[in-house]
Design a protein around this motif. Structure first.
Motif, short mmCIF file in Angstrom:
data_model
loop_
_atom_site.label_atom_id
_atom_site.label_comp_id
_atom_site.label_asym_id
_atom_site.label_seq_id
_atom_site.Cartn_x
_atom_site.Cartn_y
_atom_site.Cartn_z
N VAL B 134 0.86 -1.24 0.23
CA VAL B 134 0.07 0.04 0.00
C VAL B 134 0.91 1.27 0.03
CG1 VAL B 134 -1.79 1.40 1.23
CG2 VAL B 134 -1.88 -1.20 1.30
N ALA B 135 0.73 2.12 -0.81
CA ALA B 135 1.58 3.23 -0.94
C ALA B 135 0.58 4.44 -1.26
CB ALA B 135 2.31 3.23 -1.99
N LEU B 150 16.98 -3.92 -6.27
CA LEU B 150 17.08 -2.63 -5.49
C LEU B 150 17.29 -1.68 -6.52
CD1 LEU B 150 19.35 -3.78 -2.65
CD2 LEU B 150 16.80 -3.97 -2.72
N THR B 151 16.24 -0.65 -6.56
CA THR B 151 16.02 0.31 -7.43
C THR B 151 16.25 1.73 -6.78
OG1 THR B 151 14.61 -0.77 -9.10
CG2 THR B 151 14.91 1.62 -9.23
N THR B 162 4.63 6.85 -1.89
CA THR B 162 5.65 6.85 -0.62
C THR B 162 4.86 5.51 0.01
OG1 THR B 162 5.51 9.21 -0.34
CG2 THR B 162 6.23 7.76 1.37
N ILE B 163 5.60 4.49 0.48
CA ILE B 163 5.19 3.45 1.00
C ILE B 163 4.46 3.48 2.41
CG2 ILE B 163 6.21 1.21 1.91
CD1 ILE B 163 6.31 0.83 -0.88
N GLU B 164 3.45 2.65 2.43
CA GLU B 164 2.98 2.66 3.94
C GLU B 164 3.03 1.09 4.22
OE1 GLU B 164 -1.18 3.72 4.32
OE2 GLU B 164 -0.97 5.42 3.01
N ASP B 173 14.39 3.50 1.42
CA ASP B 173 14.11 5.00 1.56
C ASP B 173 12.46 5.17 1.44
OD1 ASP B 173 13.33 4.61 -1.19
OD2 ASP B 173 15.20 5.65 -2.07
N GLY B 174 11.73 4.17 1.43
CA GLY B 174 10.12 4.44 1.44
C GLY B 174 9.74 5.02 0.33
#
Lengths: 462, 240
Positions: B134-135, B150-151, B162-164, B173-174
């Motif tokens: 969920v973002a 990993l990007t 932004t990641i939740e 880094d979210g």
């Protein structure tokens, strides 16, 4: 006579006590005893398996392993075996161990004389090393639960590792029509028997929207297909390196399929006639795999055909349940290829389709439900009269049906297994047939609900 | 108005239900009376940079990704960049996202060059991120990720969201995904667009504006989409 080391014996007894306790509380003991045995001493399963005079047959692959292994169990039984078999569909290492432990005496002597195990793709290497099969059958390999199994290439590599772990005198039984499976026989030191369909009239009834393999698994040039049966299964050849569908030793010709079942003739017309009491071309493949495995064990094709002719389907594999005069047809679906095969069979019948469909996303179903977008709901949608949709991810399924073109007023989202079954009964009339397409844990839950309502027996009582 | 969609390497890069994304783009255009066509352009074909309004570039397995990377290193990579410069919109997922960046660096062996349409690069990671995501973007974004790459974003690319719940670009880094002009990259695969119709509409709008000037899409009845999204978000929070 004590035949086991003390530690294995302790593991065996602990496992047997676990089983007895579970049975006393009325639960199916299909995996916990195996887990107990394996955690105390993994060698216990190997010890028992090694004492089976007729040896062990392992059946793996993405689709069809339950049906194939059950057919094969019937085949070997008819030829005089008394096999142990993980019937209830517990196909991880612990399920195999549980079946061996349940069969063995308290001092670890097997009562059975051989074993037929269906084994999950993720457990295949562990199990192959544990039970040292004399025959390994691989039905087919398709994309399936990527969150759990990983990519198809990873699964194929695992199968090759399992094949490499077989004893030298072992036989590989492979699907010639699946290029990924066929390639596994390439560097195998032992004997290989391949099965396939030699009938140009058999090709996919559905458009093959998603293929797991478009390029040669050996040299990566684009593969040519003269005929596609399902997904990447068919008659293929690579114009670059010459990799091609081999001529299968066990081949079906004159294939016919209708609602009653599937019929074919083995070999070039003079072979045994086989009648499979299950519809769908994929059940012809399951029967061929069982016949080919029987061949590897020295069992006559006519004997195999006779056993298959009186086959009864397994849990959730085209099982029929009577409820208030309605016939519910349960089909377990868990990946796009399996769904498309089920849909093709369903569409081969006449009339409209009444559907109860359930999507769960627990570990055993695959937590990633995006596979439903690769499944061909488009082919099914025009024939659907109504669809009752349930399960933990019912809304994803309802959305899938919407994009497949089903009118929203024909889709009913119902939360709760009992309510979903009741809704289906309310919506239908006696004499109606209802197709139930559900993922693994959803099939379990629906089966349990139907059983509680008095319509079906618990599956582990098989 | 019509919408010309290219399913880029659709025969090689289409795992995890990528077909659902293409289907959603097509249906949501058609439901508004906009004819939509989908063509697959694959390795060895010749990509015409003038032809398409919208490119969908999905995920693939390692072996397939190698074939695609090799093809993009030739004239088709140049053509794709020309198409982007000419105003085409691009939605890329997983492997497609990685190949639109500068490079993918595996543990061993040579770097896999990308087309640098996005200012991002990807390195192989030890851990695989698998699970619901969920973002937050301009609207909530929900989906499923399954990647070990990993990007990392450079200054010219902005995070898509932004990641939740979940890992996103790199688990550090979210950030999730990247946007640069009309090019989007994301790790949310499969049924990304069906459950996030606002993102589908945004990409369709961008694509239509290539040949039509300013476009305002009429609203659709998204009840089923909204329900699927809300349930998926609630489940993802519950199981985190």
């Amino acid at each position: 006579m004590v035949v086991l080391p003390a530690r294995s014996l302790a593991a065996l007894i602990a496992a047997k006590l676990t089983r007895a306790a579970l049975r006393l509380t009325g639960r199916g003991a299909t995996t916990l005893p195996g887990l107990a045995a394996l955690s105390l001493d993994p060698a216990v399963a190997a010890h028992i398996a090694a004492r089976l005079p007729k040896g062990v047959v392992v059946v793996s692959g993405t689709n069809g392993k339950t049906t194939t292994s059950r057919m094969l169990a019937d085949v070997v039984r008819l030829s005089g075996w008394h096999p142990v078999h993980n019937r209830a569909g517990s196909n991880l290492a612990r399920g195999v161990a549980a079946a061996l432990v349940a069969d063995a005496t308290w001092i670890g002597e097997p009562r059975a004389d051989g074993a037929i195990f269906e084994v999950d793709e993720a457990s295949i290497v562990t199990v192959a090393r544990l039970v040292r099969p004399r025959v390994l059958v691989i039905t087919n390999l398709f994309r399936d639960q990527l969150d759990r199994y990983g990519e198809l290439d990873t699964v194929a590599r695992r199968m090759r590792d399992a094949a490499a772990a077989l004893p030298v005198q072992a036989t590989l039984v492979l699907n010639a029509d699946d290029p990924i499976v066929n390639l596994i026989g390439d560097n195998f030191a032992g004997k290989v028997i391949r099965f396939g369909i030699d009938d140009a009239t058999v090709h996919g009834a559905l458009a093959q929207n998603v293929s797991d393999l478009t390029h040669c698994p050996r040299c990566r040039a684009r593969l040519r297909y003269d005929r596609v049966v399902l997904g990447h299964v068919g008659d293929y050849r690579c114009p670059n390196c010459g990799f091609a569908r081999p001529h299968p030793e066990v081949a079906a010709t004159q294939v016919e399929s209708d609602a009653e079942g599937t019929r074919f003739v083995l070999g070039a017309g003079e072979g045994a006639a086989v009648r499979v009491p299950l519809p769908g071309v994929y059940n012809a493949y399951n029967a061929l795999a069982a016949i080919a495995a029987g061949h590897a064990l020295g069992i006559e094709a006519t004997t195999a055909a006779r056993a298959i002719g009186s086959f009864r389907p397994a849990f959730g594999r085209l099982e029929l349940v009577e409820a208030e005069g309605r016939r519910l047809r349960l089909v377990l679906v868990k990946n796009p290829a399996g769904f498309n095969a089920a849909a093709a069979t369903l569409l081969s019948r006449v009339g409209s389709v009444r559907l109860l469909t359930a999507l769960n996303d627990l570990d055993a179903d695959g937590r990633d439900v995006s596979w439903i977008w690769d499944a061909d709901f488009e082919a099914l949608a025009p024939r659907i009269e109504w669809a009752v949709v349930t399960g933990l991810r019912s809304r994803d399924l309802a959305l899938r049906l919407k994009y497949a073109g089903l009118k929203p007023d024909r889709t009913y989202v119902v939360d709760g297994w009992d309510d979903a079954v009741r809704d289906v009964l309310r919506r239908s009339r006696p004499g109606d047939e209802i197709d139930v397409l559900a993922t693994y844990t959803a099939t379990l839950a629906l089966r349990r609900t139907l059983s509680r309502m008095g319509y079906a027996k618990e599956f582990w009582q098989d | 108005m019509d919408l010309r969609i290219c399913h880029l390497y659709g025969d090689l890069m289409s795992i995890y239900g990528d077909r659902g994304n293409v289907l959603t783009l097509q249906r949501r255009a058609e439901w508004r009376g906009i004819a939509a066509t989908v063509e697959t352009v694959s390795a060895g074909d010749r990509l015409d940079p003038e032809r398409f309004d919208l490119y969908f570039f999905g995920g693939g397995q390692d072996a397939q990704q190698d074939i695609v990377a090799a093809d993009l290193a030739g004239p088709n990579g140049v053509a794709l960049k020309e198409a982007i410069a000419g105003g085409a919109a691009v939605l890329s997922v997983c492997g497609g996202y990685q190949l639109l960046g500068h490079f993918y660096r595996p543990f061993e062996g040579p770097e896999l060059p990308g087309v640098s349409a996005l200012d991002v690069h990807t390195v192989a990671g030890r851990r695989r991120f698998i699970g619901n995501v969920v973002a937050t973007a301009e609207q909530p974004l929900v989906g499923f990720e399954n990647h070990s790459g990993l990007t990392y974003l450079g200054p010219n690319a902005k995070p898509l969201a932004t990641i939740e719940v979940g890992a996103g670009n790199n688990g550090e880094d979210g950030s999730e995904g990247a946007v640069q002009g009309k090019v989007i990259g994301t790790y949310l695969h499969g049924s990304l667009l069906p459950k996030n119709p606002w993102l589908a509409d945004k990409v369709i709008t961008w694509a239509l504006e290539r040949r039509n000037g300013h476009v305002d899409l009429p609203a659709l009845d998204d009840t089923a989409e909204r329900e699927a999204r809300e349930h998926a978000i609630a489940l993802a929070h519950k199981r985190r």
